[in-house]
Every structure is written in C-alpha cells, then in structure tokens.
Design an enzyme around this catalytic site. Structure first.
Site, PDB file in Angstrom:
ATOM      1  N   SER A  88       0.809  -1.224   0.000  1.00  0.00           N
ATOM      2  CA  SER A  88       0.000   0.000   0.000  1.00  0.00           C
ATOM      3  C   SER A  88       0.834   1.262   0.000  1.00  0.00           C
ATOM      4  O   SER A  88       0.289   2.364   0.037  1.00  0.00           O
ATOM      5  CB  SER A  88      -0.911   0.034   1.229  1.00  0.00           C
ATOM      6  OG  SER A  88      -1.813  -1.018   1.185  1.00  0.00           O
ATOM      7  N   THR A 190      -1.729   2.431   4.385  1.00  0.00           N
ATOM      8  CA  THR A 190      -1.064   3.739   4.335  1.00  0.00           C
ATOM      9  C   THR A 190      -0.355   4.004   5.654  1.00  0.00           C
ATOM     10  O   THR A 190      -0.922   3.731   6.719  1.00  0.00           O
ATOM     11  CB  THR A 190      -2.123   4.829   4.134  1.00  0.00           C
ATOM     12  OG1 THR A 190      -2.704   4.633   2.860  1.00  0.00           O
ATOM     13  CG2 THR A 190      -1.537   6.219   4.232  1.00  0.00           C
ATOM     14  N   THR A 208       1.496   6.854   0.625  1.00  0.00           N
ATOM     15  CA  THR A 208       0.649   5.734   0.200  1.00  0.00           C
ATOM     16  C   THR A 208       0.688   5.545  -1.304  1.00  0.00           C
ATOM     17  O   THR A 208       1.010   6.493  -2.046  1.00  0.00           O
ATOM     18  CB  THR A 208      -0.814   5.992   0.625  1.00  0.00           C
ATOM     19  OG1 THR A 208      -1.593   4.827   0.388  1.00  0.00           O
ATOM     20  CG2 THR A 208      -1.425   7.155  -0.144  1.00  0.00           C
ATOM     21  N   ARG A 218      -6.835   9.277  -9.768  1.00  0.00           N
ATOM     22  CA  ARG A 218      -7.464   9.496  -8.454  1.00  0.00           C
ATOM     23  C   ARG A 218      -6.422   9.927  -7.414  1.00  0.00           C
ATOM     24  O   ARG A 218      -5.327   9.378  -7.323  1.00  0.00           O
ATOM     25  CB  ARG A 218      -8.138   8.200  -8.017  1.00  0.00           C
ATOM     26  CG  ARG A 218      -8.866   8.273  -6.678  1.00  0.00           C
ATOM     27  CD  ARG A 218      -8.021   7.731  -5.557  1.00  0.00           C
ATOM     28  NE  ARG A 218      -8.788   7.574  -4.315  1.00  0.00           N
ATOM     29  CZ  ARG A 218      -8.228   7.283  -3.147  1.00  0.00           C
ATOM     30  NH1 ARG A 218      -6.923   7.099  -3.046  1.00  0.00           N
ATOM     31  NH2 ARG A 218      -8.966   7.161  -2.073  1.00  0.00           N
ATOM     32  N   THR A 241      -5.979   6.806   7.972  1.00  0.00           N
ATOM     33  CA  THR A 241      -5.826   5.711   7.018  1.00  0.00           C
ATOM     34  C   THR A 241      -7.218   5.206   6.678  1.00  0.00           C
ATOM     35  O   THR A 241      -8.169   5.446   7.418  1.00  0.00           O
ATOM     36  CB  THR A 241      -4.965   4.579   7.603  1.00  0.00           C
ATOM     37  OG1 THR A 241      -4.828   3.546   6.618  1.00  0.00           O
ATOM     38  CG2 THR A 241      -5.572   3.986   8.860  1.00  0.00           C
ATOM     39  N   GLY A 242      -7.325   4.512   5.559  1.00  0.00           N
ATOM     40  CA  GLY A 242      -8.621   3.976   5.162  1.00  0.00           C
ATOM     41  C   GLY A 242      -9.102   4.614   3.877  1.00  0.00           C
ATOM     42  O   GLY A 242      -8.302   5.160   3.112  1.00  0.00           O
TER      43      GLY A 242
END
Ligand code: SD4
Length: 328
Positions: A88, A190, A208, A218, A241-242
């Site tokens: 990641s 991340t 990340t 993106r 994160t996420g």
C-alpha cells in the site's frame, strides 16, 4: 508561564486598554480566558498507523539521537516506501486500474510548513519529494507530470515500482474488475506518522500508493494537508488511514487537531472525527482509522470498523494498540 504569542497578544491588549483608559481591570478579565491546550511539558513520541514497528523504530532512533521530528518522520515512513512487501506504500504498492502505481505523500513540520506530491509515478520515495516541495518551492502541492519533472530535477531517479506480486494480483483483478475495497485486508496500509522530538517540536508524514485499482488519476486523502495528516506545534498531530474519500469529505486530521485544541483528549478527538464519518449512511462498508498525539504526549486512536491498530514509541519498546471502533 506566558508563551511568546500570548505575551505579545497580552502586551498589545494592555497598551490598547491603557490608551482607552481601561487599564488593568479589563486586563484582569483577559487573564480569565481559558488557554488552549498549549502545554509546556512535552514527551518525545512517535505514533503511526497500523503495525509498523520497523518504521517507528527508525523514527525513534532519530529522536533518541536528538534529531528533529521532521527528519524522524521522513526516515520512518521511508522504511515502508522501500519495502516491497508492503503493498500500500511506495515500491510494491498495488497499482490503479490501468496497472500503474501512483503515489501520494505529504509532510508537515513544526512551523506549519508543508509539502505534498500526488499522482506521482516511478519515484520510490515520494515523501522525500514532498519534503523538497516544502523546502525548495514556493508551493505546497505538486501533482503528476509536474511532480515527476520536479523530482527528476532534484536528482530522484525513475524506477519500476510494480513488483511481480502486485502485477499478478492486478492481472487476477482484471478478470472481474470489481472496485470494492475490503475492510482492513486489501489496500489499507497507508502509513501516517507523527513525531514529537526532544525539543518538543512536532512533525508528521503520510505516504501511500492509495486505494488499489482506483481510477487512473485518483488522489486520496493522504497528500492533502488536513485530510490524511495535520500537525500544529501548539496542539499535536493526527494521521488517517482507510478510504480516503471519507476522510477528505470531513477533513479528518485537521478536525482531530482542532478538537484537541478545544480541549479533547487525542482519543476523544479521534472518536469525534469518526463519528462525523458515521453520520454518513455509507460508513458500514468502509474503514477509516485515525491516530493522534497531543503536545503532552497523550495519544489515542479510533476507527469506523474493528481491526485498526497503531504503534507508539515513547521509550525503547514499540507498543502496538488495537483501536476501539464505532462498529463493534
Ligand atoms: C487513500 N487513505 O488513498 C488512502 C488509502 C489507505 O491504507 O489508507 N490505505 O485513500
């Protein structure tokens, strides 16, 4: 003890009040203003998203040697950028849906200066490019081709970041081409790191390769100051994160720091920031986690779903914490 800012503010106010004849009475009422969470005691700390002991330890060594928090966070997150097993971040990161590894990173120092790169390709250490943006340009964010051009001018080299492992997984993904991030398992690694050095200064870094199989072009929350990361040297710092879209919509890390400024503990502030996301009906399928530390070295973490963890160094050993979560 008055810090310099309060002192200047108070002296200016005193002169103004004296000039309009109010003198010390009104000044006394100024004394009653509740100070923000500024504190004179600080504790060297390194905190980072997920179980990232090696990264934390690297950052901690810099702090231990009396180094600057900014150098610590850069050195810490670089460990993962170079780690091909981390899918990641940086080298080895999962690609977008066109098979390209595109990177987002930002860094912020104790003076409130910051630098960021997004949609950068072919550079193993985007965090170091972000730092160069902060230190060598009049800008905060460079994107895509421009970021790459700048990186090359700064002496960074282009490398292939797509490893065989990530390439094979991508090819398997192409069979169904379904974009459905799996909570905690796929593409949530991340690293966001905040450090406090021995001088009490706070800096942070976040890096990340973004959500796996995202659309080409993106950009997530990680390179956006205030979303994936925010630091205020008087208050503390936070990292996220996420699923970046949820963090961007709520400017989560900035929110966490502002809540700490208003007096919430890092834990309470992370909880409130997650609650904002949970007000949105789509939260059930996504993961977002925050970790934060305040100037005094108190820390906390919270997430939408169970499974988020964060690591903390305040002494030799690195401690791993399982964050509590909105959904049990
Ligand atoms: C993003 N927040 O690009 C990042 C993804 C992430 O662990 O956190 N991965 O949306």
């Amino acid at each position: 003890m008055l810090n310099r800012r309060k002192f200047i503010h108070r002296s200016a106010l005193s002169s103004l009040l004296a000039a309009i004849g109010l003198g010390s009475t009104a000044c006394a009422s100024e004394e009653k203003v509740t100070p923000i969470t500024t504190t004179t005691t600080t504790k060297p700390t390194v905190i980072a998203t997920w179980e990232r002991r090696a990264a934390n330890q690297t950052a901690w060594q810099v702090i231990q040697k009396g180094g600057r928090a900014l150098d610590a966070v850069e050195a810490g997150v670089k460990v993962l950028e170079a780690d091909e097993n981390d899918q990641s971040v940086g080298y080895g990161g999962r690609p977008d849906r066109e098979g390209k590894v595109t990177l987002d990173a930002c860094i912020m120092d104790e003076k409130g200066d910051c630098g960021s790169v997004c949609f950068l390709q072919g550079i193993k250490h985007p965090i170091s490019v972000a730092r160069k943006v902060m230190e060598e340009t009049p800008h905060v964010i460079l994107a895509g081709e421009g970021a790459l051009k700048f990186a090359l001018a700064q002496g960074f080299k282009v490398e292939n970041l797509l490893t065989e492992k990530s390439k094979k997984e991508y090819e398997a993904w192409l069979v169904n081409t379904e974009y459905k991030p799996v909570i905690n398992i796929e593409n949530h690694d991340t690293i966001g790191m905040v450090a406090i050095d021995q001088a009490g200064n706070i800096s942070g870094a976040c890096t990340t390769s973004g959500m796996a199989y995202k659309m080409h072009g993106r950009v997530g929350d990680s390179p956006i100051i205030g979303a994936g990361l925010f630091v205020d040297n008087e208050v503390g710092g936070a990292a996220a994160t996420g699923v970046g879209e949820a963090v961007l919509k709520t400017l989560g890390s900035f929110l966490v720091v502002e809540l700490m400024r208003q007096g919430k503990t890092p834990q309470e502030a992370c909880e409130e920031a997650v609650n904002r996301i949970a007000k949105n009906q789509h939260y059930k399928d996504i993961q977002v986690g925050y970790c934060a530390v305040n100037k005094a070295g108190q820390y906390g973490g919270y997430s939408v779903q169970p499974g988020f963890s964060y690591v903390v160094n305040q002494k030799e050993e690195t401690e791993l914490f399982q964050a509590t979560s909105f959904i049990q």
